[in-house]
Write a protein that holds these residues in place. Structure first.
Motif, PDB file in Angstrom:
ATOM      1  N   VAL A 147      -7.154  -9.202 -10.400  1.00  0.00           N
ATOM      2  CA  VAL A 147      -5.961  -8.448 -10.024  1.00  0.00           C
ATOM      3  C   VAL A 147      -5.259  -9.211  -8.905  1.00  0.00           C
ATOM      4  O   VAL A 147      -5.815  -9.395  -7.822  1.00  0.00           O
ATOM      5  CB  VAL A 147      -6.311  -7.022  -9.554  1.00  0.00           C
ATOM      6  N   GLY A 148      -4.039  -9.645  -9.168  1.00  0.00           N
ATOM      7  CA  GLY A 148      -3.281 -10.402  -8.180  1.00  0.00           C
ATOM      8  C   GLY A 148      -3.350 -11.895  -8.449  1.00  0.00           C
ATOM      9  O   GLY A 148      -4.320 -12.397  -9.027  1.00  0.00           O
TER      10      GLY A 148
ATOM     11  N   ASN B 182       1.002  -1.428 -10.226  1.00  0.00           N
ATOM     12  CA  ASN B 182       2.136  -2.163 -10.792  1.00  0.00           C
ATOM     13  C   ASN B 182       1.798  -3.631 -11.043  1.00  0.00           C
ATOM     14  O   ASN B 182       2.686  -4.485 -11.133  1.00  0.00           O
ATOM     15  CB  ASN B 182       3.373  -2.074  -9.895  1.00  0.00           C
ATOM     16  N   ILE B 183       0.496  -3.928 -11.107  1.00  0.00           N
ATOM     17  CA  ILE B 183       0.016  -5.281 -11.423  1.00  0.00           C
ATOM     18  C   ILE B 183      -0.836  -5.187 -12.684  1.00  0.00           C
ATOM     19  O   ILE B 183      -1.774  -4.397 -12.737  1.00  0.00           O
ATOM     20  CB  ILE B 183      -0.841  -5.874 -10.280  1.00  0.00           C
TER      21      ILE B 183
ATOM     22  N   VAL C 276      -5.046   0.330 -14.184  1.00  0.00           N
ATOM     23  CA  VAL C 276      -4.816  -0.483 -12.990  1.00  0.00           C
ATOM     24  C   VAL C 276      -3.321  -0.755 -12.805  1.00  0.00           C
ATOM     25  O   VAL C 276      -2.792  -0.649 -11.693  1.00  0.00           O
ATOM     26  CB  VAL C 276      -5.594  -1.817 -13.075  1.00  0.00           C
ATOM     27  N   LYS C 277      -2.637  -1.067 -13.885  1.00  0.00           N
ATOM     28  CA  LYS C 277      -1.201  -1.317 -13.789  1.00  0.00           C
ATOM     29  C   LYS C 277      -0.454  -0.074 -13.325  1.00  0.00           C
ATOM     30  O   LYS C 277       0.483  -0.151 -12.522  1.00  0.00           O
ATOM     31  CB  LYS C 277      -0.654  -1.779 -15.144  1.00  0.00           C
TER      32      LYS C 277
ATOM     33  N   THR D 152      -3.910  -0.093  -3.613  1.00  0.00           N
ATOM     34  CA  THR D 152      -2.765  -0.894  -3.159  1.00  0.00           C
ATOM     35  C   THR D 152      -2.907  -1.355  -1.711  1.00  0.00           C
ATOM     36  O   THR D 152      -2.386  -2.414  -1.349  1.00  0.00           O
ATOM     37  CB  THR D 152      -1.456  -0.100  -3.321  1.00  0.00           C
ATOM     38  N   SER D 153      -3.608  -0.589  -0.872  1.00  0.00           N
ATOM     39  CA  SER D 153      -3.782  -1.008   0.517  1.00  0.00           C
ATOM     40  C   SER D 153      -4.664  -2.249   0.616  1.00  0.00           C
ATOM     41  O   SER D 153      -4.456  -3.108   1.489  1.00  0.00           O
ATOM     42  CB  SER D 153      -4.375   0.130   1.358  1.00  0.00           C
ATOM     43  N   LEU D 154      -5.654  -2.356  -0.284  1.00  0.00           N
ATOM     44  CA  LEU D 154      -6.475  -3.564  -0.327  1.00  0.00           C
ATOM     45  C   LEU D 154      -5.702  -4.717  -0.945  1.00  0.00           C
ATOM     46  O   LEU D 154      -5.744  -5.855  -0.458  1.00  0.00           O
ATOM     47  CB  LEU D 154      -7.760  -3.310  -1.119  1.00  0.00           C
TER      48      LEU D 154
END
Length: 290
Positions: A68-69, A48-49, A43-44, A97-99
Motif C-alpha cells: 500500500v503506497g 483511496n489507494i 483498502v481503497k 490513513t494516519s499511518l
C-alpha cells in the motif's frame, strides 16, 4: 429396536460425521484465506489507494504480499503475521490513513499460508527469513521497519541476524522467541499423525508442522541475538496463555548490549493484543520511526 440394527444406525451416523468433518476440513472456510479483490476494494475505500499484490520467488518457494503506497522517500513498514494467519491480519493497520501519511506498508503471506504456497509447511526460520528478505531487497526505502505478531516474531529476529542491512527497527507483538519457554509439543505430534493430519484443515496443519520444530529453530538463533543492534520494541500481554509473557524479557536479556530495547507489558491483556490494542501498537510503530 435390536442391538444389531442400532449398531448399523450408529455406524451410518459416524460415517456421516466423518464425511462432514472431511468436507469442512477441505472447504474454503477452513483455508483461512481472504479474497484479494475484495480486500483491495476495502483498502481503497478506506485510503483511496489501490493496493498492489505481488510475489517473489526464492528457489522453489513463492511469497505473496500486498503493498500500500508507492513513495520511495517514506519509510517502509513490513508486517509479518502469526500462525495460523494471512496478510489480512494487519488490515486495520495498512488501511489506516494516519499511518499511511508517514509510511508505505507491506503485508506478507508467510510460507504455507494465504497465497504463498498454501498448504506447504516450512519449518525453517532461515527459509522464511530469506523469503521476506527477497521482498525487502526490491524496495529502495532508506528506512525499513518490521512488525511481527506471535510466530512472526522469531522470523523478524532471524531477518535482523542474517540480513542486518535490510532492517532498521522492529516491533514484536507477543513473540514466540525463547526456546526455553516453548511448551511441550506432545499433543501437536499426535495431531500430526498421518490419519489425524488427513482430517486437519490445511492452515491448521501448516501451523502445527511449523511449531513442532520451533524450539530447535530458536536454539539455533541463540548466538545471533547479541548481534542485533537496531531498535526493538516488544509489546506483550501479561495474561497471554499462548506465549508466556517472559518472552518479552528474554529479548531484553539477549540484547543486553543494545540500549534501544523497549518492553511494553500490558496488564491484564492476552495474546490477541494485535487486534484488541490497535491504537497502542500503532503508536509504538510511530514512536519507533520517530
Amino acid at each position: 429396536m435390536t442391538q444389531r440394527k442400532w449398531y448399523k444406525i450408529k455406524r451410518v451416523w459416524i460415517l456421516l460425521l466423518l464425511a462432514a468433518v472431511f468436507i469442512l476440513a477441505r472447504s474454503e472456510l477452513a483455508k483461512m484465506r481472504y479474497d484479494p479483490d475484495e480486500l483491495a476494494q476495502v483498502v481503497k475505500g478506506k485510503t483511496n489507494i489501490l493496493p498492489i499484490f505481488d510475489t517473489r520467488k526464492v528457489g522453489d518457494k513463492t511469497i505473496h504480499f500486498l503493498k500500500v503506497g508507492d513513495r520511495k522517500e517514506l519509510p517502509l513498514v513490513v508486517f509479518v503475521h502469526g500462525s495460523p494467519g494471512a496478510l489480512n491480519a494487519y488490515e486495520a493497520y495498512f488501511s489506516d490513513t494516519s499511518l499511511l501519511a508517514k509510511m508505505d506498508m507491506i503485508s506478507v503471506d508467510r510460507s504455507g499460508f494465504g497465497y504463498s504456497d498454501f498448504g506447504e509447511s516450512e519449518s525453517s526460520l532461515m527459509v522464511q527469513a530469506e523469503l521476506v528478505a527477497a521482498i525487502l531487497k526490491d524496495f529502495p526505502q532508506k528506512i525499513k521497519i518490521l512488525v511481527g505478531h506471535s510466530m512472526g516474531g522469531p522470523i523478524l529476529a532471524k531477518l535482523a541476524i542474517e540480513f542486518p542491512e535490510l532492517v532498521d527497527g522492529m516491533v514484536m507483538v507477543a513473540p514466540s522467541i525463547s526456546p526455553e519457554l516453548e511448551p511441550s509439543n506432545g499433543w501437536r505430534k499426535v495431531v500430526d499423525f498421518p490419519l489425524i493430519r488427513w482430517f486437519t484443515p490445511s492452515a491448521l496443519r501448516v501451523c502445527n508442522q511449523e511449531i513442532i520444530p520451533l524450539k530447535t529453530e530458536l536454539e539455533l538463533m541463540m548466538e545471533g541475538w547479541r548481534n542485533i543492534m537496531i531498535p526493538l520494541t516488544v509489546v506483550q500481554g501479561e495474561n497471554d496463555d499462548l506465549v508466556p509473557m517472559e518472552n518479552a524479557f528474554f529479548a531484553k536479556s539477549m540484547m543486553e548490549n543494545n540500549s534501544n530495547v523497549k518492553v511494553n507489558m500490558l496488564e491484564g491483556k492476552d495474546h490477541f493484543i494485535l487486534w484488541s490494542e490497535i491504537p497502542l501498537i500503532k503508536k509504538e510503530i510511530l514512536d519507533l520511526l520517530d
